[in-house]
Design an enzyme around this catalytic site. Structure first.
Site, PDB file in Angstrom:
ATOM      1  N   HIS A  61       1.144  -1.050  -0.295  1.00 41.03           N
ATOM      2  CA  HIS A  61       0.474   0.003  -0.158  1.00 41.03           C
ATOM      3  C   HIS A  61       1.063   1.102  -0.615  1.00 41.03           C
ATOM      4  O   HIS A  61       0.891   2.274  -1.038  1.00 41.03           O
ATOM      5  CB  HIS A  61      -0.549   0.102   1.474  1.00 41.03           C
ATOM      6  CG  HIS A  61      -1.822   0.927   1.187  1.00 41.03           C
ATOM      7  ND1 HIS A  61      -2.874   1.568  -0.053  1.00 41.03           N
ATOM      8  CD2 HIS A  61      -1.852   2.194   2.335  1.00 41.03           C
ATOM      9  CE1 HIS A  61      -3.578   2.864   1.024  1.00 41.03           C
ATOM     10  NE2 HIS A  61      -2.791   2.674   1.680  1.00 41.03           N
ATOM     11  N   HIS A 110     -10.657   3.241  -1.581  1.00 35.96           N
ATOM     12  CA  HIS A 110     -10.516   2.810   0.059  1.00 35.96           C
ATOM     13  C   HIS A 110     -11.310   0.990  -0.715  1.00 35.96           C
ATOM     14  O   HIS A 110     -13.118   1.479   0.280  1.00 35.96           O
ATOM     15  CB  HIS A 110     -11.720   3.543   0.600  1.00 35.96           C
ATOM     16  CG  HIS A 110     -10.699   3.921   1.740  1.00 35.96           C
ATOM     17  ND1 HIS A 110     -11.594   4.122   2.643  1.00 35.96           N
ATOM     18  CD2 HIS A 110      -9.153   4.139   1.963  1.00 35.96           C
ATOM     19  CE1 HIS A 110     -10.581   4.658   4.092  1.00 35.96           C
ATOM     20  NE2 HIS A 110      -9.534   4.002   4.192  1.00 35.96           N
TER      21      HIS A 110
END
Lengths: 759, 240
Positions: A61, A110
């Site tokens: 990430h 998200h």
């Protein structure tokens, strides 16, 4: 150390004295060789806090370790432009609109949090991207959302969709940003892994561009905004459970953060005030990876050193360990670098907005990021080793074995409606299908008018915002993706998404200037997924090079899969355009009675990957529609020209659902009907439902037909007259084939999403 | 029913100063200021935490989520420094308009009767609202013809007007229902979109006139009439 802290802190001293202590690096997601590299960098074992920081910053990430080698293509192929003021690697790309104004925009995913807790997951996705925009020095002025869910009638969609829409709406509405567009897509590939991509755009005077550098030795490091709690600590809780087994509290941590848009609103107003007063040397938002990321990135970008006293961080929860504080993803926080002479003023101004602001450290030239906790050093690392020098992988790539089989399984061979009655019914069935039906249920949960500068919002092709009331200068943004095309061919599928977003912006009369992308893929450890990723990135980079507009930033989201099945490769592309005067924008609709309806572009028999193939046959196979970027550029230039000369009354991009759907939507945006005569010799079904790219339905005001035809011929853009807008019929009249009344169209198209959710 | 304009303000007229309050969490303050400017008056920023009305001739409480609205909408804002002054001035005739959250603040402050609760359908909804102007005898509606139809955007989650039957009857019979929905978007009792106080100088409504001031950005330009009304009201005070 005060007596209250009776737990022994794993300090640098302790770490040096206990080199052989076993550490849970594998549980934190670090490979053995990565752990060894950390030991090499530090010359000792990492402390718990350091281990937490490396595990976060070297995660996929934060480090982009699987994608980096491919993303370099963007930098290599990006066209040179004077407009680009900040690009990839910044919080968000910044492009100049004119000599005074710049805009910054970015899309971010998200996905996983939104599956676990749809409302808060989606809300904090919106909050996070807004802070990226703010960190560049801009006032955020709008948001957009690109949402993908499982089948519309799957029970879990009824759980996830309302929550996600509520979350996107709640955050944007409360923070006071208009939502100007986006997409809502259903496909079983997203069952168990919805995609929630949020875009924000901001505006600033060019001179207000901010930096994330912690520069100026002796400058103060100030934490602004919410208190730090246990939210979103996620993986790092392993440290607690591995070390403090008796601490039962460790298991009760929420893994999804909770958003507070009210505090975000105050952060925005407060930061803008501080920027304008010239009080900020550097700024970074706290998002994923919290303080860990903000401290290491600002220190690495600046003079190379920073000293932080961690116990000064205001906490919301009791008993937080240093590594918890460093890893917390509590929302609505910003890190400021400020001249010490201004520190007092900054704290006072923040306080006026009711915000907490706390001096937590200073900039140094030590080349080290040093974090003390009650006098004990718990972190002492070179900041670049966290922020910039993470692992980089060349993951194995393999073309999927079924490619040839998929390519020959063409939708063009599927059975089609026969006769005019079935054709008419297909128009209605398609209008009622989950991916084409009216999105009002979603969009009316979003404020679209706050700020009073929204000129166009959903369901128009792109959102259009006025930036300057005096000059009328504005921007248009569209956010598009098509996972099915990309599943069939990731290179051309990615270019299709780029072309569609580009065309949507052009269809409003704006000139495209910049791109942001959100790349949603499965596991990078699967060579087939990596192949899809490499092809998609190459497609976007080549496409942007050809179109002459740079990729300015974006986000990669891997591991979008449940079990072994990955989601369709889904590059979502945001294109931003400028328009000299928003009063000349082109809406969707039918203009005035008697205007001419015409089609720009060429229709080929391209049904593979189409909405019809899916809706009518649940079929996905073949080769997706061809992309012709040279044609797209001509088309865009033509539309901008026609908009500026007021030779076009309305326009609508053809995409999913083809001409049929474009006509339905144009009619529903108008009070008129459409009298349509298809060109001689075409197959009506193909003409109505093919998804050939590079096509736009336009409405030409009476008396302008010759001029428009001339403009098309001059640029080599094919134009086909299709009919007239009409006040005597109110629906779709397809001459020699069928009639559909407005009421029938509305009954098919409207109210489907709510009805599907049992409302 | 027209409100009494205090003596010292009677020389104002169209050069009037219209205050727009910013609470923490106010969102439509800039838009309200734009509406004032487009109507030819001077918008004046008022800060929630300062007990200063800065010689304004009228006040708008804009939409938003004051103080986050985590308790009841408008429940905290009523205790702000500036609201104390506004409440006092309203009682002596200062024209005050509350839009959306501002309407909620006026109800919480007991400057207007009733309350605004969660929409009957339980969702935030953004739609253009068609309304009828039920009375032109208020400081904020006198520029409209009585019975005129207007369209302002309505966008709220808690905009359902409620009051006890006696209050509703009293509002109806005294002509204090100012705006009435033609397509009730939230389940408001008796389709009430906006009401006023007895003197007619304090008006609250849920839909947003400040978002209906330009053809380019709004569903209509009907909202200009609200500021035009208060300017006419102030003007009349000046000549009377």
């Amino acid at each position: 150390m005060t007596s209250r802290f009776n737990v022994v802190v794993d300090s640098v001293g302790v770490a040096s004295a206990t080199p052989d202590e076993k550490q849970p690096y594998a549980e934190l997601g670090l490979k053995e060789d990565e752990y060894e590299r950390i030991r090499d960098v530090l010359g000792r074992r990492p402390t718990q806090s350091e281990l937490a920081m490396y595990s976060i910053m070297w995660s996929e990430h934060c480090s982009y370790k699987s994608s980096k080698v491919h993303l370099r293509q963007f930098a290599r192929k990006n066209p040179k432009t004077d407009r680009l003021l900040a690009g990839i690697g910044e919080n968000a790309g910044v492009v100049a609109v004119d000599d005074e104004i710049a805009v910054t925009f970015k899309v971010e995913s998200h996905n996983h949090p939104s599956y676990v807790e749809p409302k808060q997951g989606a809300a904090t996705g919106v909050g996070g991207i807004i802070r990226d925009i703010l960190a560049m020095g801009a006032r955020p002025v709008a948001v957009m959302d690109s949402l993908r869910f499982g089948d519309a009638d799957h029970p879990d969609t009824a759980r996830v969709l309302p929550g996600v829409v509520d979350g996107v709406g709640h955050y944007g509405n409360c923070v006071g940003l208009p939502n100007i567009g986006g997409e809502t897509v259903f496909d079983p590939s997203y069952q168990g892994n919805p995609l929630v991509n949020a875009l924000s755009v901001g505006i600033m005077p060019r001179r207000r561009l901010q930096s994330m550098q912690a520069s100026g030795v002796g400058n103060a490091v100030i934490l602004l905004g919410a208190k730090t709690g246990r939210d979103g600590i996620g993986g790092v809780s392993v440290l607690a459970s591995a070390t403090f087994d008796e601490d039962g509290d460790a298991d009760s941590r929420p893994s999804v953060q909770v958003g507070d848009p009210f505090t975000e609103k105050l952060l925005i107003e407060s930061c803008l005030e501080l920027f304008d007063a010239g009080l900020v040397v550097g700024i970074q938002d706290l998002g994923g990876a919290g303080l860990t990321c903000a401290l290491s990135e600002t220190a690495a970008a600046g003079d190379g050193g920073m000293h932080v006293d961690l116990e000064r961080v205001p906490l919301r929860a009791a008993g937080m360990e240093p590594h918890d504080i460093l890893a917390s993803e509590s929302q609505e926080r910003m890190l400021l670098i400020v001249d010490p002479a201004h520190a007092e003023t900054v704290l006072k101004r923040a306080h006026r907005w009711g915000l907490l602001a706390t001096e937590i450290g200073t900039v140094t030239d030590s080349g080290r990021l040093v974090v003390d906790y009650h006098g004990q050093t718990v972190v002492d690392v070179p900041p670049a080793s966290l922020a910039d020098e993470g692992p980089v992988y060349e993951r194995p790539i393999a073309e999927p074995n079924d490619r040839a089989l998929v390519a020959v399984d063409r939708a063009e061979t599927l059975s089609r409606p026969s006769g005019d009655d079935e054709l008419r019914q297909t128009v209605l069935d398609m209008a009622a299908s989950p991916n084409l039906c009216d999105r009002t249920w979603v969009t009316e949960q979003y404020d679209s008018s706050v700020f009073g500068n929204t000129v166009l919002a959903a369901p128009h092709d792109a959102g259009v915002l006025r930036l300057d009331e005096r000059t009328g200068v504005g921007i248009a943004i569209s956010l598009d993706g098509n996972g099915r095309y990309a599943r069939l061919d990731p290179y051309s599928g990615a270019q299709s998404a780029l072309a569609e977003a580009y065309r949507n912006v052009a269809t409003t009369g704006a000139t495209p200037i910049a791109v942001t992308d959100c790349l949603n893929f499965g596991s990078p450890e699967d060579p087939h997924v990596m192949w899809q990723f490499e092809r998609a990135v190459t497609g976007i980079a080549d496409g942007c090079e050809r179109l002459g507009i740079p990729v300015t930033g974006g986000n990669v989201s891997f591991y979008n899969q449940t079990g072994r099945e990955a989601v369709h490769p889904t590059p979502v592309i945001g294109v931003l355009g400028v328009i000299d005067d928003v009063r000349g924008r082109i809406p969707v609709g039918l203009g005035e009675a008697g205007d001419t309806i015409a089609l720009l572009g060429t229709t080929a028999e391209e049904l593979s990957g189409s909405e019809w193939a899916w809706a009518a046959h649940r079929h996905l196979g073949g080769v997706p529609p061809k992309v012709d970027l040279d044609h797209e550029m001509k088309l865009a230039e033509l539309l901008a020209r026609l908009a500026s000369t007021e030779q076009i009354a309305a326009a609508h991009d053809l995409s999913e659902g083809g001409l049929s759907q474009a006509l339905v939507e144009a009619i529903m945006r108008s009070e008129l009907g459409a009298q349509v005569l298809l060109p001689e010799g075409v197959d009506p079904f193909t003409y109505l439902f093919s998804e050939s790219t590079g096509r736009v339905l336009i409405v030409i005001p009476r008396g302008q037909e010759v001029a428009v035809r001339g403009a098309c011929e001059q640029r080599g853009v094919p134009i086909t007259p299709l009919g007239v807008t009409d006040s005597s019929t109110d629906g779709l009249h397809l001459r020699d084939h069928f009639d559909i009344t407005r009421d029938d169209l509305a009954a098919a198209w409207k109210g489907r999403i709510g009805a599907g959710l049992g409302e | 029913m027209s409100g009494v304009v205090p003596e010292e303000r009677r020389d104002r007229g169209t050069g009037a100063r219209v205050g727009v309050v910013t609470f923490p969490g106010s969102l439509d303050d800039r838009d309200a200021a734009r509406a004032v400017r487009l109507s030819g008056a001077e918008p004046v920023s008022l800060w929630h935490d300062e007990a200063a009305l800065r010689s304004v001739d009228a006040v708008i409480l804009p939409g938003g989520f004051s103080y986050g609205d985590y308790l009841r909408c408008g429940a905290i804002a009523r205790f702000s420094e500036v609201m104390g002054l506004i409440a006092d001035a309203a009682k002596s005739g200062l024209p005050v308009l509350g839009v959306c959250n501002g309407f909620q603040v006026l109800c919480e402050s007991h400057l207007l009767p009733g309350a605004l609760v969660r929409n009957a359908h339980l969702r935030y909804r953004n739609r253009p609202a068609r309304m009828r102007v039920e009375t032109a005898k208020t400081a904020w509606t006198r520029a409209y013809g009585e019975g005129a139809e207007v369209v302002f955007p309505a966008k709220h989650g808690e905009g359902r007007y409620v009051a006890d039957e006696a209050t509703l009857d009293e509002l109806e019979s005294a002509g204090r229902v100012v705006f009435r929905y033609l397509d009730n978007p939230n389940g408001a009792m008796r389709d009430i979109a906006g009401v006023c106080n007895e003197a007619g100088n304090v008006v609250g409504l849920m839909p947003h006139p400040e978002h209906a001031v330009e053809a380019l950005t709004g569903p209509s330009t009907d909202g200009l009439g609200v500021v035009a009304s208060v300017l006419a009201h102030l003007n009349e005070g000046a000549v009377r």
